[in-house]
Design a protein around this motif. Structure first.
Motif, mmCIF file in Angstrom:
data_model
loop_
_atom_site.group_PDB
_atom_site.id
_atom_site.type_symbol
_atom_site.label_atom_id
_atom_site.label_comp_id
_atom_site.label_asym_id
_atom_site.label_seq_id
_atom_site.Cartn_x
_atom_site.Cartn_y
_atom_site.Cartn_z
ATOM 1 N N ARG A 69 44.709 32.476 36.483
ATOM 2 C CA ARG A 69 44.662 32.591 38.248
ATOM 3 C C ARG A 69 45.777 31.848 38.609
ATOM 4 O O ARG A 69 46.248 31.921 39.775
ATOM 5 C CB ARG A 69 43.522 31.974 38.412
ATOM 6 N N LEU A 74 46.197 32.479 42.446
ATOM 7 C CA LEU A 74 44.704 32.211 43.066
ATOM 8 C C LEU A 74 44.726 30.783 42.714
ATOM 9 O O LEU A 74 43.494 30.497 43.440
ATOM 10 C CB LEU A 74 44.006 33.173 42.493
ATOM 11 N N PRO A 94 49.531 34.446 46.419
ATOM 12 C CA PRO A 94 49.520 35.730 45.569
ATOM 13 C C PRO A 94 50.092 37.045 46.468
ATOM 14 O O PRO A 94 50.493 37.820 45.608
ATOM 15 C CB PRO A 94 48.040 35.785 45.434
ATOM 16 N N GLN A 95 49.970 36.793 47.713
ATOM 17 C CA GLN A 95 50.477 38.289 48.488
ATOM 18 C C GLN A 95 51.891 38.455 47.894
ATOM 19 O O GLN A 95 52.118 39.567 48.255
ATOM 20 C CB GLN A 95 50.255 37.709 50.010
ATOM 21 N N ILE A 99 51.835 41.198 41.756
ATOM 22 C CA ILE A 99 51.357 41.199 40.472
ATOM 23 C C ILE A 99 50.046 42.191 40.792
ATOM 24 O O ILE A 99 49.806 42.664 42.006
ATOM 25 C CB ILE A 99 50.658 39.792 40.227
ATOM 26 N N PHE A 101 46.048 42.345 39.609
ATOM 27 C CA PHE A 101 45.005 41.473 39.195
ATOM 28 C C PHE A 101 43.796 42.531 38.883
ATOM 29 O O PHE A 101 43.231 42.963 40.060
ATOM 30 C CB PHE A 101 44.906 40.321 39.969
ATOM 31 N N PHE A 103 39.752 41.780 38.074
ATOM 32 C CA PHE A 103 38.605 41.052 37.890
ATOM 33 C C PHE A 103 37.569 41.557 36.980
ATOM 34 O O PHE A 103 37.273 42.875 36.976
ATOM 35 C CB PHE A 103 37.990 40.796 39.374
ATOM 36 N N GLN A 104 36.765 40.707 36.244
ATOM 37 C CA GLN A 104 35.755 40.864 35.479
ATOM 38 C C GLN A 104 34.719 41.744 36.260
ATOM 39 O O GLN A 104 34.335 42.900 35.659
ATOM 40 C CB GLN A 104 35.124 39.817 34.809
ATOM 41 N N HIS A 105 34.256 41.288 37.319
ATOM 42 C CA HIS A 105 33.223 42.183 38.055
ATOM 43 C C HIS A 105 33.783 43.394 39.075
ATOM 44 O O HIS A 105 33.288 43.486 40.005
ATOM 45 C CB HIS A 105 32.323 41.183 38.843
ATOM 46 N N ALA A 107 35.533 43.831 41.674
ATOM 47 C CA ALA A 107 35.831 43.370 42.814
ATOM 48 C C ALA A 107 36.512 44.707 43.675
ATOM 49 O O ALA A 107 37.238 44.901 44.541
ATOM 50 C CB ALA A 107 37.347 42.478 42.943
ATOM 51 N N ALA A 108 35.532 45.484 43.548
ATOM 52 C CA ALA A 108 35.746 46.831 44.227
ATOM 53 C C ALA A 108 35.385 46.693 45.974
ATOM 54 O O ALA A 108 34.537 45.737 46.153
ATOM 55 C CB ALA A 108 34.807 48.037 43.852
ATOM 56 N N GLY A 121 46.919 48.647 48.477
ATOM 57 C CA GLY A 121 48.102 47.950 48.478
ATOM 58 C C GLY A 121 49.343 48.695 49.171
ATOM 59 O O GLY A 121 50.098 48.162 49.992
ATOM 60 N N ARG A 168 44.064 50.533 41.036
ATOM 61 C CA ARG A 168 44.366 49.878 42.463
ATOM 62 C C ARG A 168 45.610 48.849 42.046
ATOM 63 O O ARG A 168 46.396 48.738 42.958
ATOM 64 C CB ARG A 168 42.983 49.230 43.066
ATOM 65 N N ALA A 169 45.359 48.139 41.137
ATOM 66 C CA ALA A 169 46.312 47.137 40.628
ATOM 67 C C ALA A 169 47.645 47.702 40.370
ATOM 68 O O ALA A 169 48.775 47.233 40.719
ATOM 69 C CB ALA A 169 46.050 46.445 39.326
ATOM 70 N N VAL A 172 50.789 49.237 43.224
ATOM 71 C CA VAL A 172 51.703 48.491 44.043
ATOM 72 C C VAL A 172 52.653 48.054 43.156
ATOM 73 O O VAL A 172 53.594 47.249 43.488
ATOM 74 C CB VAL A 172 51.001 47.121 44.693
ATOM 75 N N ALA B 169 44.281 39.806 48.482
ATOM 76 C CA ALA B 169 45.487 39.128 48.606
ATOM 77 C C ALA B 169 46.341 39.481 47.394
ATOM 78 O O ALA B 169 47.650 39.451 47.712
ATOM 79 C CB ALA B 169 44.818 37.463 48.335
ATOM 80 N N LEU B 171 46.944 42.386 46.236
ATOM 81 C CA LEU B 171 47.481 43.636 46.634
ATOM 82 C C LEU B 171 48.297 43.544 47.713
ATOM 83 O O LEU B 171 48.942 44.335 48.362
ATOM 84 C CB LEU B 171 46.305 44.513 46.937
ATOM 85 N N GLY B 172 48.504 42.294 48.314
ATOM 86 C CA GLY B 172 49.554 41.925 49.351
ATOM 87 C C GLY B 172 49.304 41.753 50.734
ATOM 88 O O GLY B 172 49.799 41.570 51.826
#
Lengths: 345, 268
Positions: A69, A74, A94-95, A99, A101, A103-105, A107-108, A121, A168-169, A172, B169, B171-172
């Motif tokens: 993180r 993050l 982070p914006q 990158i 990223f 997540f384990q769960h 984060a949909a 993105g 999704r990751a 971008v 965040a 994702l921008g």
């Protein structure tokens, strides 16, 4: 993963410009992080080569997620630097880090369709709608979710949600891909499939990838390099083979696989040789239990001090030794190949 | 253990009888009184200048209070759920205070603060009427409705967690973009439910508002004040029933909305 699927993936990635090959090394120097009195990261130094797949492996509370993180922005470290490519990003939000990223769960975004999740993105970057739609379709084909564009995350299985999150990751064009226990919430079969698939995708795209896991088998299976973390510090850094075969210390040794204690030293159960004859360095034990695990046989033993240890041997070797509960047997570290020729009693 | 049939029946009768006498009978009586002279009489009674003014004033207060509660309710809920600051417990208690304090006390304290001889009395003397004017009634209504949006949004924020926002965040998305595109849609049902509760409470508020209203018919009466004035001052019993019925219709409408939304909220 079947060969057909692998070939398909290869074709899709090479034909598509949805994933531009980017390679950026990640360099972490003297990274420190405290949460109140808790020292989460202690002088972390890490040099992750561009284009590699690196696993941060450790038990919970070892600081592996905090490190990931911090690379993502993050978490803001108390000291030290993080560089991605040529850029010092330690205090970049982070914006602005470019990158990806995961997540384990998952984060949909629950209120958005699969299409809008993956296109999030690019749409933030105000790219033309037609271009976004094209990239989303390409990515969904790559992750095997073609035709799921109009579904909502709640209509997907765990594995599908995580593949959507990966698409999704990737949408971008991330400089690096960071995965925080990405398969931790999935069941064993799906986890194994996704692992192979990720390995393939990573080698096709060549994007520098860092994966956090507490599962040593996963790290050994998927990564080029493994950083083993414990209590906020890196215990060892090396290839899977190095950390497994030449562990830097007892912690790494016991975290990377099963161990047995023989004369106070840690040994791998499969590096124990059993014999009926006493040879120098061998310890006298009594067989307590013989467990047949398919090809392997686990032999549970108790030495004269009353300590338990287990040895791992092959089915053939177990048959040759004719192991029986209550039997006396001698154990020593070594390779079964080096065992003396059996003598019939 | 399941009670025997006679026991179950008598329990049911007791519960229904209790509800019937305490809740249903008064409402039905008002409805009967309102409509016994026909719909036209009812219509005439709720379209007098004073009644129209009262309905308008109630709606104006709601129109001011709801947006303010939405903005400050979301900000407060975000601070309580996402923020790590000292004194969070105190803020939690302050948010619940309006549930505990009697509305009439709220009205009295507003007069102490904003009245001509109050701490902030200079504003009144400078010519900006707060007490016995619309701003006072708005302040009173905000006070009593403050917890609703906060308390409905807070658990939803807890439930959705921070990961979706963090994903946005990475994702921008800026904080503002994340709020509009991720957080707000995620809390929309909790927020709507909070708004409906606010509307219901604002419509029905009496004690706090009567303290700070000038109470002039056709000018500074809300619907609840109109009911009171017609009954107590004008001895217009029928008019009071008619205005009550109007209030009740609005309340039933909000209640229906609430039930529909609650069902929707539970299924999504």
């Amino acid at each position: 993963m079947t060969d057909a699927v692998a070939e398909d993936l290869h074709r899709l990635v090479t034909e598509s410009d949805a994933i531009a090959a980017q390679s950026h090394a990640i360099v972490v120097e003297h990274l420190e992080k405290h949460y109140g009195d808790y020292h989460a990261l202690r002088d972390i130094n890490l040099n992750i080569p561009s284009g590699s797949l690196t696993a941060l492996l450790g038990p919970s509370g070892s600081g592996k997620s905090t490190l990931l993180r911090a690379i993502a922005g993050l978490e803001v470290p108390d000291g030290g630097t993080v560089r991605i490519g040529d850029e010092d990003v330690t205090y970049v939000p982070p914006q602005k880090r470019e990158i990806g990223f995961v997540f384990q769960h998952y984060a949909a975004f629950k209120h958005l369709t699969v299409r809008d999740n993956v296109g999030f993105g690019p749409s933030i970057r105000k790219q033309p709608k037609a271009e976004i739609a094209k990239r989303v379709d390409e990515l969904l084909e790559i992750v095997g979710l073609d035709g799921y564009q109009d579904r909502y995350p709640s209509q997907l299985s765990g594995g599908q949600r995580q593949r959507m999150a990966l698409a999704r990751a990737l949408a971008v064009h991330p400089k690096v891909l960071l995965l925080d226990e990405p398969f931790g919430a999935l069941d064993a079969k799906v986890r194994e499939d996704l692992r192979g698939w990720l390995r393939q995708l990573q080698s096709e795209t060549g994007v520098t990838t860092v994966l956090v896991t507490h599962d040593q088998e996963e790290a050994l299976d998927v990564a080029d390099h493994i950083a083993v973390l414990n209590e906020g510090a890196i215990e060892q850094w090396g290839s899977p083979r190095e950390v497994y075969e030449t562990p830097a210390n007892d912690f790494v040794m016991s975290f990377l696989g099963p161990t047995a204690v023989l004369r106070g030293a840690l040994v791998r159960p499969h590096d124990l040789v059993l014999s009926h004859e006493h040879i120098d360095g061998a310890v006298s034990t009594v067989v307590e239990r013989v467990v047949h695990l398919g090809f392997e046989v686990r032999v549970e033993l108790r030495d004269e001090q009353g300590e338990q240890l287990s040895a791992q041997t092959t089915r053939g070797e177990a048959a040759r030794l004719d192991l029986a509960v209550g039997q006396r047997i001698f154990v020593r570290p070594g390779q079964p190949d080096a065992a003396p020729a059996p003598t019939t009693a | 253990m399941t009670p025997s049939t006679p026991a179950r029946l008598s329990l049911r009768t007791l519960a229904l009888g209790y509800l019937g006498i305490l809740v249903l009978t008064p409402i039905v009586l008002i409805l009967i009184r309102t409509f016994e002279d026909g719909l036209l009489a009812f219509w005439a009674s709720i379209t007098t200048p004073a009644a129209i003014s009262a309905l308008t004033l109630s709606l104006i207060i709601i129109a001011i209070v709801v947006p303010l509660n939405v903005v400050f309710g979301i900000v407060t809920a975000l601070a309580l759920v996402r923020g790590r600051f000292p004194g969070r417990g105190i803020v939690q208690a302050i948010v619940d205070l309006p549930f505990a304090v009697s509305p009439i006390v709220v009205g009295a304290s507003l007069i102490l603060l904003w009245g001509a001889s109050g701490w902030l009395g200079f504003i009144d003397e400078a010519g900006f009427k707060v007490i016995f004017a619309l701003p006072g009634m708005v302040l009173a209504t905000i006070f009593v409705t403050l917890p609703f949006v906060v308390r409905e949004v807070e658990p939803v924020l807890h439930e959705i967690g921070e990961e979706q926002e963090q994903a946005a965040a990475t994702l921008g998305a800026s904080r503002w973009q994340t709020f509009w595109r991720i957080t707000l849609p995620a809390i929309r049902w909790g927020l709507t439910y909070g708004v409906v509760l606010t509307v219901a409470r604002a419509l029905g508020e009496f004690g706090a508002v009567i303290m700070v209203s000038a109470g002039v018919a056709g000018q500074s009466q809300t619907l609840t004040l109109l009911v009171h004035a017609r009954y107590v001052d004008d001895f217009n019993v029928y008019g009071a029933y008619a205005a009550s019925t109007l209030l009740m219709l609005l309340a039933i409408l909000t209640l229906l909305l609430m039930t529909v939304l609650d069902r929707k909220r539970k299924t999504t």
